[in-house]
Write an enzyme that holds these catalytic residues in place. Sequence first.
Site, PDB file in Angstrom:
ATOM      1  N   GLY A  43     -21.757   4.234  95.311  1.00  0.00           N
ATOM      2  CA  GLY A  43     -20.850   3.899  96.416  1.00  0.00           C
ATOM      3  C   GLY A  43     -20.051   2.637  96.130  1.00  0.00           C
ATOM      4  N   CYS A  44     -20.734   1.626  95.626  1.00  0.00           N
ATOM      5  CA  CYS A  44     -20.071   0.342  95.352  1.00  0.00           C
ATOM      6  C   CYS A  44     -19.031   0.495  94.245  1.00  0.00           C
ATOM      7  CB  CYS A  44     -21.104  -0.714  94.990  1.00  0.00           C
ATOM      8  SG  CYS A  44     -22.262  -1.049  96.356  1.00  0.00           S
TER       9      CYS A  44
END
EC number: 1.11.1.24
Length: 150
Positions: A43-44
């Site tokens: 996600g990051c």
Amino acid sequence: MLETGIQAPEFTLPDQNGEMHSLKEYRGKKVILYFYPRDNTPGCTKQACGYSERYPQFEEKGAVVLGISKDSIASHKRFEEKQGLTFTILSDTELEAIKAYDVWKEKKNYGKVSMGVVRTTYLIDEEGVIIRANDKVKAAEDPEKMLEIL
């Protein structure tokens, strides 16, 4: 999460190259300040790459992007190099800004409770006032959404 309409808390933190950055040095520009849990996680990485790809568009609108996590300077440097990031990521190992911006929260993951950074994005105006605060941010959609808001 902090409210809109208040002065953004000041901080001074090192970037991925070990150079110090403070919020006040960005007065006169809009600042997208986003907090994320960890370097090199799916996600990051999506979120960071999204900001990196759109960085010229943010600059055209008079904005800078600053990412903050509690990862080390060395971790940030590896993340920047691996992903080809084009913006500043700040290391907050002491949780100075993370706590000041109220993003250090209890999180539940597979029934296990721990403390961690809740993905949150703030838009700070040219005078240092928070004009937008988004929590429960969807990593992949955040950069495009912030570009639209600008």
